[in-house]
Design a protein around this motif. Structure first.
Motif, PDB file in Angstrom:
ATOM      1  N   GLY B 251      23.608  34.477   6.632  1.00 35.06           N
ATOM      2  CA  GLY B 251      22.530  33.728   7.396  1.00 35.06           C
ATOM      3  C   GLY B 251      22.183  32.411   6.877  1.00 35.06           C
ATOM      4  N   PRO B 252      21.433  31.723   7.090  1.00 29.76           N
ATOM      5  CA  PRO B 252      20.169  32.438   7.978  1.00 29.76           C
ATOM      6  C   PRO B 252      20.348  32.615   9.424  1.00 29.76           C
ATOM      7  CG  PRO B 252      19.846  29.854   7.414  1.00 29.76           C
ATOM      8  CD  PRO B 252      20.926  30.359   6.693  1.00 29.76           C
ATOM      9  N   VAL B 253      21.371  31.958   9.969  1.00 28.41           N
ATOM     10  CA  VAL B 253      21.565  32.118  11.289  1.00 28.41           C
ATOM     11  C   VAL B 253      22.258  33.232  11.604  1.00 28.41           C
ATOM     12  CG1 VAL B 253      22.479  30.898  13.434  1.00 28.41           C
ATOM     13  CG2 VAL B 253      21.247  29.509  11.693  1.00 28.41           C
ATOM     14  N   VAL B 254      21.948  34.268  12.282  1.00 29.06           N
ATOM     15  CA  VAL B 254      22.553  35.627  12.592  1.00 29.06           C
ATOM     16  C   VAL B 254      22.315  35.834  14.033  1.00 29.06           C
ATOM     17  CG1 VAL B 254      22.380  37.863  11.969  1.00 29.06           C
ATOM     18  CG2 VAL B 254      21.612  36.475  10.341  1.00 29.06           C
ATOM     19  N   GLY B 255      23.596  36.275  14.633  1.00 28.12           N
ATOM     20  CA  GLY B 255      23.460  36.896  16.053  1.00 28.12           C
ATOM     21  C   GLY B 255      22.326  38.078  16.167  1.00 28.12           C
ATOM     22  N   TRP B 256      21.805  38.030  17.387  1.00 26.05           N
ATOM     23  CA  TRP B 256      20.992  39.272  17.753  1.00 26.05           C
ATOM     24  C   TRP B 256      21.423  40.670  17.387  1.00 26.05           C
ATOM     25  CZ3 TRP B 256      16.144  39.641  16.562  1.00 26.05           C
ATOM     26  CH2 TRP B 256      15.332  40.902  17.044  1.00 26.05           C
ATOM     27  N   ASP B 257      22.684  40.700  17.964  1.00 31.81           N
ATOM     28  CA  ASP B 257      23.470  41.758  17.889  1.00 31.81           C
ATOM     29  C   ASP B 257      23.282  42.602  16.486  1.00 31.81           C
ATOM     30  OD1 ASP B 257      24.880  39.511  17.280  1.00 31.81           O
ATOM     31  OD2 ASP B 257      26.906  40.614  17.535  1.00 31.81           O
ATOM     32  N   ILE B 258      23.713  41.675  15.650  1.00 32.51           N
ATOM     33  CA  ILE B 258      23.417  42.037  14.207  1.00 32.51           C
ATOM     34  C   ILE B 258      22.109  42.218  13.687  1.00 32.51           C
ATOM     35  CG2 ILE B 258      23.977  41.303  11.533  1.00 32.51           C
ATOM     36  CD1 ILE B 258      26.393  40.096  13.059  1.00 32.51           C
ATOM     37  N   ALA B 259      21.309  41.119  13.937  1.00 26.39           N
ATOM     38  CA  ALA B 259      19.775  41.342  13.557  1.00 26.39           C
ATOM     39  C   ALA B 259      18.771  42.222  13.948  1.00 26.39           C
ATOM     40  CB  ALA B 259      18.885  39.867  13.739  1.00 26.39           C
ATOM     41  N   GLU B 260      18.966  42.622  15.252  1.00 26.09           N
ATOM     42  CA  GLU B 260      18.226  43.560  16.095  1.00 26.09           C
ATOM     43  C   GLU B 260      18.079  45.010  15.197  1.00 26.09           C
ATOM     44  OE1 GLU B 260      19.091  44.807  20.025  1.00 26.09           O
ATOM     45  OE2 GLU B 260      16.895  45.150  20.449  1.00 26.09           O
ATOM     46  N   PRO B 261      19.093  45.716  14.945  1.00 27.39           N
ATOM     47  CA  PRO B 261      18.857  46.928  14.227  1.00 27.39           C
ATOM     48  C   PRO B 261      18.188  46.816  13.009  1.00 27.39           C
ATOM     49  CG  PRO B 261      21.137  46.351  14.637  1.00 27.39           C
ATOM     50  CD  PRO B 261      20.417  45.290  15.233  1.00 27.39           C
ATOM     51  N   LEU B 262      18.255  45.709  12.309  1.00 27.49           N
ATOM     52  CA  LEU B 262      17.848  45.516  11.024  1.00 27.49           C
ATOM     53  C   LEU B 262      16.218  45.276  11.059  1.00 27.49           C
ATOM     54  CD1 LEU B 262      20.605  43.480   9.778  1.00 27.49           C
ATOM     55  CD2 LEU B 262      20.377  45.849   9.514  1.00 27.49           C
ATOM     56  N   LEU B 263      15.917  44.275  12.074  1.00 29.76           N
ATOM     57  CA  LEU B 263      14.513  43.790  12.294  1.00 29.76           C
ATOM     58  C   LEU B 263      13.435  44.985  12.856  1.00 29.76           C
ATOM     59  CD1 LEU B 263      14.575  39.910  13.256  1.00 29.76           C
ATOM     60  CD2 LEU B 263      14.610  41.006  11.071  1.00 29.76           C
ATOM     61  N   TYR B 264      14.158  46.031  13.374  1.00 30.79           N
ATOM     62  CA  TYR B 264      13.443  47.024  13.892  1.00 30.79           C
ATOM     63  C   TYR B 264      13.255  48.264  12.660  1.00 30.79           C
ATOM     64  CZ  TYR B 264      12.442  44.906  18.447  1.00 30.79           C
ATOM     65  OH  TYR B 264      11.971  44.175  19.287  1.00 30.79           O
ATOM     66  N   VAL B 265      13.608  47.809  11.610  1.00 25.57           N
ATOM     67  CA  VAL B 265      13.395  49.144  10.643  1.00 25.57           C
ATOM     68  C   VAL B 265      12.202  48.353   9.587  1.00 25.57           C
ATOM     69  CG1 VAL B 265      14.279  50.196   8.452  1.00 25.57           C
ATOM     70  CG2 VAL B 265      15.804  49.776  10.362  1.00 25.57           C
ATOM     71  N   ARG B 266      11.088  48.923   9.584  1.00 24.88           N
ATOM     72  CA  ARG B 266       9.795  48.485   8.994  1.00 24.88           C
ATOM     73  C   ARG B 266      10.173  48.256   7.454  1.00 24.88           C
ATOM     74  NH1 ARG B 266       4.355  48.661  10.064  1.00 24.88           N
ATOM     75  NH2 ARG B 266       3.872  49.117   8.022  1.00 24.88           N
ATOM     76  N   GLU B 267       9.857  47.133   7.012  1.00 24.25           N
ATOM     77  CA  GLU B 267       9.980  46.867   5.553  1.00 24.25           C
ATOM     78  C   GLU B 267      11.515  47.016   4.839  1.00 24.25           C
ATOM     79  OE1 GLU B 267       6.578  47.981   2.687  1.00 24.25           O
ATOM     80  OE2 GLU B 267       6.332  49.542   4.262  1.00 24.25           O
ATOM     81  N   LEU B 268      12.296  46.731   5.740  1.00 21.65           N
ATOM     82  CA  LEU B 268      13.863  46.883   5.300  1.00 21.65           C
ATOM     83  C   LEU B 268      14.175  45.696   4.290  1.00 21.65           C
ATOM     84  CD1 LEU B 268      16.384  48.452   5.591  1.00 21.65           C
ATOM     85  CD2 LEU B 268      17.247  46.762   7.322  1.00 21.65           C
TER      86      LEU B 268
END
Lengths: 375, 268
Positions: B251-268
């Motif tokens: 990162g810090p720039v990441v595609g949403w295809d990669i970021a989405e599943p990570l940002l939807y896990v709480r406190e990952l």
């Protein structure tokens, strides 16, 4: 590289001579020795300081020295330290900065020469751990130059494992009990009717040169066979094992598992597991200034993902709950480490089980996650 | 440690808000390698420490522009830096926005608060090379009018649409009110041929990406810039992990295809 020298046999006198030769050549020899009711890794002046006749009794949250019936030096499994204490030390100065009267800044790299280490008695699990830290700290685009320098100069004498502990599971992590690469010399300790001796295999030219300097004899078939059997038997006596599944896949599928709440109710988030783990590499930095206020130093020290500050960004820590911090440690160690560094971060040494004050057992937690995934 | 921080003198200081400044920094001696929009530097405040700050301007003369919000001990020290003071920087680190991969596309730049700063050099590049791209849209949201940065500039960008909205308008605010996603309906873009660049607080990133997916943008055409604690920026300290990612490296720039599943896990 020429063909490595043939295997040899050293007796206790030969091992003493080996350490003497290393010390004489200016190396700092580090090996296991008994101190403070534990087998620690410390500087050895002589091979006589090895823990001859000592074994250890291990369980979750439990470590005791015990006397053995023989005089074996390497018949004990991992102690509280690992080789990272020397290669990737707890505190390390990175640079210093000076501010002159006119406000100019001068930044200078830390230039202290690294000691020339010789490590005596590196377990196969720990050899793997060193290889893993090599990849993390020097295998990417940026290199940790301090680590690189200490590592480059280190001479490694492995000791194959013939006495696994009750918390060991290197077999299921594929990292022991035998050593096949990554050493200058590899010892296998043999204690049988024919006496106490060390079967020696040569891994590098430098290893061959050192061996040639000390009294030894060519390996006989009895010693060779005894050594082979001792290591093979050790593989059958592992006290623990990991479930035989893809741990990377299991971790990826377990992010929302209920088991994290269960383990979080026991975990004190003390970070002991990360301190004793031979692969945990995380560090933080500290800025130190002197009394004039014009000299500053940048220090790096070990950090732990169990610390609240570890994930702090403006607004607070990302991982507030013990649940999320234990999950970070375990899923990183066994899962995302593969994504980041192309290997597992676990070598099966069992230290995290032994030194956990509440006896949390990584193999038990993974088994529980596996059962939950199958439900 | 790989690189030492390189001294830079503050040659211009522009106060953006009550806690945010934009600093123009000139290398005292040697310069760092060229930065790409989206990349960041570790900025060193003497005696205080280092923080990761995205580049907010890349002048052609080798100077660097960084916009800093003083919220912690180090960033407050950077905020306090005056013209003539010497700071030190190392970098560039991390992935950039890679604007050139959006050639021929409409561009949708969505910023929340100080999130506009890392997007500013991207907007400059898009304006300079306007013929390579379709319509440029800049959507800016902030908590209140006093939190808006780069205000003198935003109105001058030759875009197809520039929208500015605030959550809590004060007296005299005559512009849009509400969250930044409300501006998406006013922007001019063809969803199947658009690349979006999003930076701001995580809830704003999540809401924007969700709306864009809903409007038909493919996840890998939504680029987001993420933030985590960073100590080294060289992939060795472990602090910037987000699941499998080391954000200083991946990162810090990441595609949403990669970021989405990570940002939807709480406190990952």
């Amino acid at each position: 590289m020429t063909t490595p020298a043939a295997p040899a046999v050293l007796d206790r006198t030969g091992l003493n001579a080996l350490v003497e030769a290393l010390v004489a050549s200016g190396r700092t020899v580090i090996g296991p020795t008994v101190r403070d009711a534990a087998i620690v890794l410390a500087e050895l002046g002589s091979a006589e300081e090895l823990p001859y006749g000592w074994g250890v009794e291990l369980e979750a949250g439990h470590y005791r020295l015990r006397r053995r019936n023989d005089e074996a030096a390497f018949a004990h499994s991992a102690g509280p330290q690992s080789w990272k204490n020397f290669l990737h030390p707890q505190r390390e100065k990175l640079w210093s900065a000076d501010r002159s009267a006119d406000g100019q800044l001068t930044v200078q790299a830390e230039s202290a020469a690294a000691p020339s280490y010789a490590f005596l008695g590196v377990r196969p699990c720990d050899l793997r751990a060193i290889a893993i830290q090599d990849r993390v700290l020097t295998g990417g685009h940026f290199k940790d130059s301090g680590y690189q320098e200490r590592r480059k100069g280190a001479f490694l004498i492995a000791a194959e494992c013939t006495e696994p502990g009750a918390t060991c599971f290197c077999v299921s992590m594929g990292s022991g009990p035998g050593a096949d690469a990554g050493f200058d010399l590899a010892l296998t300790e043999v204690v049988d009717q024919a006496g106490h001796r060390f079967f020696v295999r040569v891994g590098t030219e430098e290893g061959a040169e050192l061996l040639a300097e000390v009294p030894h004899r060519a390996a006989d078939s009895t010693t060779r066979e005894s050594a082979r059997t001792a290591v093979a038997d050790a593989a059958d006596r592992m006290g623990r094992s990991m479930p035989p599944v893809s741990l990377q896949r299991l971790m990826g599928a377990s992010l929302e598992a209920d088991r994290w709440d269960d383990v979080a109710a026991r975990c004190l988030t003390c970070g002991n597991c990360t301190m004793v783990c031979p692969t945990c590499f995380c560090t933080t930095t500290e800025e130190v200034t002197d009394l004039t206020g014009d000299h500053a130093e940048r220090w790096q020290r070990w950090d732990s993902c169990f610390d609240l500050d570890f994930s702090h960004i403006h607004g607070g820590p990302v991982r507030k709950s013990p649940h999320s911090r234990y999950r970070q440690w375990l899923t990183h160690k066994l899962g995302t480490w593969h994504d980041q560094f192309d290997s597992s971060g676990c070598v099966g040494c069992g230290r995290c089980i032994v030194w956990c004050p509440v006896g949390i057992d990584i193999t038990e937690e993974v088994s529980a996650l596996q059962e939950e995934a199958e439900r | 440690m790989t690189a030492l921080p390189v001294p830079h003198r503050v040659v211009d200081r522009h106060r953006e808000t009550h806690d945010t400044v934009t600093l123009r920094l000139k290398p005292v001696g040697e310069a760092l390698s060229a930065f790409a929009p989206g990349q960041f530097a570790m900025m060193y405040a003497f005696g205080r420490g280092e923080v990761p700050i995205s580049v907010s301007g890349i002048p052609r003369d080798g100077d660097l522009v960084h916009t800093v919000r003083g919220v912690g001990a180090v960033s407050a020290g950077l905020y306090d830096a005056q013209v003539g003071d010497v700071l030190a920087l190392r970098g560039p680190y991390g992935t950039g926005w890679e604007l050139s991969a959006a050639t021929g596309h409409d561009l949708l730049v969505v910023a929340g608060g100080i999130g506009l700063a890392p997007l500013r050099p991207l907007i400059h590049d898009a304006v300079l090379d306007a013929e390579a791209y379709g319509r440029l849209n800049v959507l800016i949201g902030a908590r209140g009018p006093a939190e808006l940065i780069c205000r003198a500039e935003t109105g001058r960008w030759p875009t197809a649409y520039t929208g500015v909205t605030v959550d809590r308008p004060g007296d005299g605010w005559t512009g849009q009110i509400g969250v930044v996603t409300r501006l998406l309906g006013l922007a001019r873009f063809e969803p199947t041929a658009t690349t979006a660049f999003v930076c701001g607080p995580e809830p704003m990133i999540r809401a924007t990406a969700r709306d864009l997916l809903h409007r038909g943008l493919p996840a890998d055409r939504i680029k987001v810039s993420l933030e985590r604690n960073m100590r080294c920026a060289t992939g060795h300290c472990g602090h910037c992990q987000l699941g499998p990612l080391l954000l200083c490296r991946d990162g810090p720039v990441v595609g949403w295809d990669i970021a989405e599943p990570l940002l939807y896990v709480r406190e990952l």
